[in-house]
Design a protein around this motif. Structure first.
Motif, PDB file in Angstrom:
ATOM      1  N   HIS A 119       0.911  -1.375   0.018  1.00  0.00           N
ATOM      2  CA  HIS A 119      -0.246   0.229  -0.101  1.00  0.00           C
ATOM      3  C   HIS A 119       1.056   1.079  -0.099  1.00  0.00           C
ATOM      4  O   HIS A 119       0.429   2.208   0.041  1.00  0.00           O
ATOM      5  CB  HIS A 119      -0.931  -0.077   1.354  1.00  0.00           C
ATOM      6  CG  HIS A 119      -2.146  -0.837   1.051  1.00  0.00           C
ATOM      7  ND1 HIS A 119      -3.138  -0.846   0.030  1.00  0.00           N
ATOM      8  CD2 HIS A 119      -2.311  -2.195   1.495  1.00  0.00           C
ATOM      9  CE1 HIS A 119      -4.063  -1.710   0.242  1.00  0.00           C
ATOM     10  NE2 HIS A 119      -3.442  -2.647   0.980  1.00  0.00           N
TER      11      HIS A 119
ATOM     12  N   ASP B   7       0.269   3.248  -3.121  1.00  0.00           N
ATOM     13  CA  ASP B   7      -1.118   3.644  -3.294  1.00  0.00           C
ATOM     14  C   ASP B   7      -0.913   5.219  -3.902  1.00  0.00           C
ATOM     15  O   ASP B   7      -1.863   5.524  -4.688  1.00  0.00           O
ATOM     16  CB  ASP B   7      -1.849   3.681  -2.189  1.00  0.00           C
ATOM     17  CG  ASP B   7      -2.372   2.362  -1.937  1.00  0.00           C
ATOM     18  OD1 ASP B   7      -2.210   1.415  -2.727  1.00  0.00           O
ATOM     19  OD2 ASP B   7      -3.138   2.116  -0.737  1.00  0.00           O
TER      20      ASP B   7
ATOM     21  N   TYR C  21      -9.063  -0.832   9.065  1.00  0.00           N
ATOM     22  CA  TYR C  21      -7.629  -0.732   8.453  1.00  0.00           C
ATOM     23  C   TYR C  21      -7.263  -1.556   7.496  1.00  0.00           C
ATOM     24  O   TYR C  21      -6.295  -1.133   6.783  1.00  0.00           O
ATOM     25  CB  TYR C  21      -6.836  -1.064   9.666  1.00  0.00           C
ATOM     26  CG  TYR C  21      -6.787  -2.392  10.266  1.00  0.00           C
ATOM     27  CD1 TYR C  21      -5.533  -3.207   9.650  1.00  0.00           C
ATOM     28  CD2 TYR C  21      -7.623  -3.037  10.994  1.00  0.00           C
ATOM     29  CE1 TYR C  21      -5.642  -4.783  10.062  1.00  0.00           C
ATOM     30  CE2 TYR C  21      -7.570  -4.475  11.494  1.00  0.00           C
ATOM     31  CZ  TYR C  21      -6.659  -5.192  10.764  1.00  0.00           C
ATOM     32  OH  TYR C  21      -6.461  -6.549  11.100  1.00  0.00           O
TER      33      TYR C  21
ATOM     34  N   LYS D 119      -8.686  -1.890   4.806  1.00  0.00           N
ATOM     35  CA  LYS D 119      -8.793  -1.284   3.458  1.00  0.00           C
ATOM     36  C   LYS D 119      -8.440  -0.050   3.333  1.00  0.00           C
ATOM     37  O   LYS D 119      -8.083   0.300   2.161  1.00  0.00           O
ATOM     38  CB  LYS D 119     -10.573  -1.054   3.135  1.00  0.00           C
ATOM     39  CG  LYS D 119     -11.394  -2.371   3.211  1.00  0.00           C
ATOM     40  CD  LYS D 119     -12.829  -2.011   2.943  1.00  0.00           C
ATOM     41  CE  LYS D 119     -13.574  -3.412   2.672  1.00  0.00           C
ATOM     42  NZ  LYS D 119     -14.960  -3.114   2.721  1.00  0.00           N
ATOM     43  N   GLN D 120      -7.789   0.615   4.617  1.00  0.00           N
ATOM     44  CA  GLN D 120      -7.394   2.097   4.338  1.00  0.00           C
ATOM     45  C   GLN D 120      -6.159   2.231   5.419  1.00  0.00           C
ATOM     46  O   GLN D 120      -6.095   2.987   6.359  1.00  0.00           O
ATOM     47  CB  GLN D 120      -8.296   3.111   4.770  1.00  0.00           C
ATOM     48  CG  GLN D 120      -9.670   3.102   3.569  1.00  0.00           C
ATOM     49  CD  GLN D 120     -10.794   4.253   4.090  1.00  0.00           C
ATOM     50  OE1 GLN D 120     -10.518   4.696   5.448  1.00  0.00           O
ATOM     51  NE2 GLN D 120     -11.335   4.688   3.257  1.00  0.00           N
TER      52      GLN D 120
ATOM     53  N   LEU E 226      -4.304   5.810   5.691  1.00  0.00           N
ATOM     54  CA  LEU E 226      -5.017   6.743   6.416  1.00  0.00           C
ATOM     55  C   LEU E 226      -5.240   6.259   7.850  1.00  0.00           C
ATOM     56  O   LEU E 226      -5.123   7.115   8.546  1.00  0.00           O
ATOM     57  CB  LEU E 226      -6.552   6.595   5.751  1.00  0.00           C
ATOM     58  CG  LEU E 226      -6.792   7.498   4.441  1.00  0.00           C
ATOM     59  CD1 LEU E 226      -8.179   7.359   4.129  1.00  0.00           C
ATOM     60  CD2 LEU E 226      -5.973   8.761   4.253  1.00  0.00           C
ATOM     61  N   THR E 227      -5.601   4.997   8.186  1.00  0.00           N
ATOM     62  CA  THR E 227      -5.867   4.853   9.602  1.00  0.00           C
ATOM     63  C   THR E 227      -4.413   4.715  10.442  1.00  0.00           C
ATOM     64  O   THR E 227      -4.376   5.159  11.483  1.00  0.00           O
ATOM     65  CB  THR E 227      -6.516   3.175   9.905  1.00  0.00           C
ATOM     66  OG1 THR E 227      -5.754   2.189   8.691  1.00  0.00           O
ATOM     67  CG2 THR E 227      -7.954   3.515   9.163  1.00  0.00           C
TER      68      THR E 227
END
Length: 336
Positions: free
Chosen positions: A142, A145, A297, A299-300, A303-304
């Protein structure tokens, strides 16, 4: 009385738009956050604040809404960037090629230029953050991303760098307020006379913008601590005693002081929740993240993890946690 009060609010809102010559434009994005707001300031220079992402749908919306104001892209003299995220800078390259001047904070530069060396540096930085936080290796991919998000913009550059207190060239009465936290490059535009702010993603009515981790701008220095920066930016905004805020997403804010106080409270409540996890056991940042954002968390993770590390930074600044290195991982405990 409530109906009359709302009519007064609407009248005041329209008066502010007319007085400050701010023309709102809302364009679609392919991102979960939804549509993004751009603005035209009718100053000595016709100024577009943010551009939306580089998609056909966004361009069509931008052109159509400019036409509703009897304007075209050719009429735009300059572009001011609130920050470097793709939903705000997508058409900067196109507008620059058309001869428009681009203004923004100097910390936009590396994101606008998108050099392969910087993108690799960013990925190396995030991998090191994940490793120290104890993130499972299955999520390491990730870190790339960001490249996908940047596909919605073109390479560009700032012709003019803006800093705290600068008056926006061509926009008399509008001044720069540096508001890092959501992005290191973030600025807001303050119209001092009317106490009006064009806030970008610094302050949004319905959601709290994530404080996002970024590599330091000077190699070898400490990484930025975005949640602490965001809190400082909130306080600066509170001290400005604003009456009206145009936001990067969603509707304007008519009661900014009240909203900022609510943001402070919710951040502190979440930090208290993090502290409660640490009272009985040592945890890595990733273990805290799993407890704080169960399910989300996966999926993201970017951000998390940024949000979680931000709260750990805050607790550390308040002397509420201890941390110690164990092999490559950082462990946190509650300070009694």
């Amino acid at each position: 009385m409530k109906g009359k009060e709302r009519k007064v609010e609407v009248a005041d809102e329209l008066n502010l738009i007319k007085t400050n010559e701010v023309l709102p434009i809302t364009v679609p994005t392919p991102f979960a956050v939804g549509p993004v707001n751009c603005f035209v300031i009718r100053g000595e220079a016709l100024t577009l604040v943010d551009t939306g992402p580089r998609t056909p749908e966004a361009k069509e919306a931008l052109v159509t809404q400019l036409q509703n104001y009897n304007l075209t892209l050719e009429d735009i003299d300059q572009v001011v960037l609130t920050h470097h995220h793709p939903d705000h800078i997508g058409f900067v390259g196109m507008l620059m090629d058309q001869g428009k001047r681009v203004l923004g904070h100097w910390k936009n530069d590396r994101w606008l230029q998108m050099s392969d060396s910087f993108l690799k540096e960013h990925e190396t930085f995030m991998t090191s953050i994940y490793r120290e936080a104890g993130v499972s290796e299955q999520y390491y991919n990730h870190v790339q991303d960001t490249r996908g998000y940047l596909a919605f913009t073109d390479r560009a550059k700032c012709d003019v760098h803006l800093a705290e207190g600068d008056e926006i060239p061509g926009c008399p009465g509008w001044f720069v307020m540096e508001t890092p936290g959501h992005a290191q490059s973030h600025i807001s535009l303050l119209h001092e006379q009317s106490r009006t702010l064009i806030a970008g993603d610094h302050l949004i009515k319905k959601i709290s913008s994530n404080p996002l981790l970024e590599p330091p701008y000077i190699k070898g220095t400490e990484r930025p601590k975005p949640l602490l920066q965001q809190r400082h930016s909130y306080q600066k905004t509170l001290d400005a005693h604003l009456s009206y805020v145009y936001t990067g997403h969603g509707e304007p804010i008519l009661n900014p002081d009240e909203l900022i106080k609510e943001r402070f409270l919710k951040q502190e409540e979440r930090s208290d929740k993090v502290a409660s996890f640490l009272k009985n056991e040592q945890l890595t940042a990733f273990q805290v993240c799993q407890k704080l954002f169960p399910g989300i968390y996966k999926k993201q993770v970017g951000l998390t993890m940024s949000e979680t590390i931000g709260h750990l930074d805050y607790l550390e600044s308040e002397n509420m946690v201890n941390k110690m290195k164990s092999e490559e991982k950082m462990l946190y405990t509650y300070r009694t």
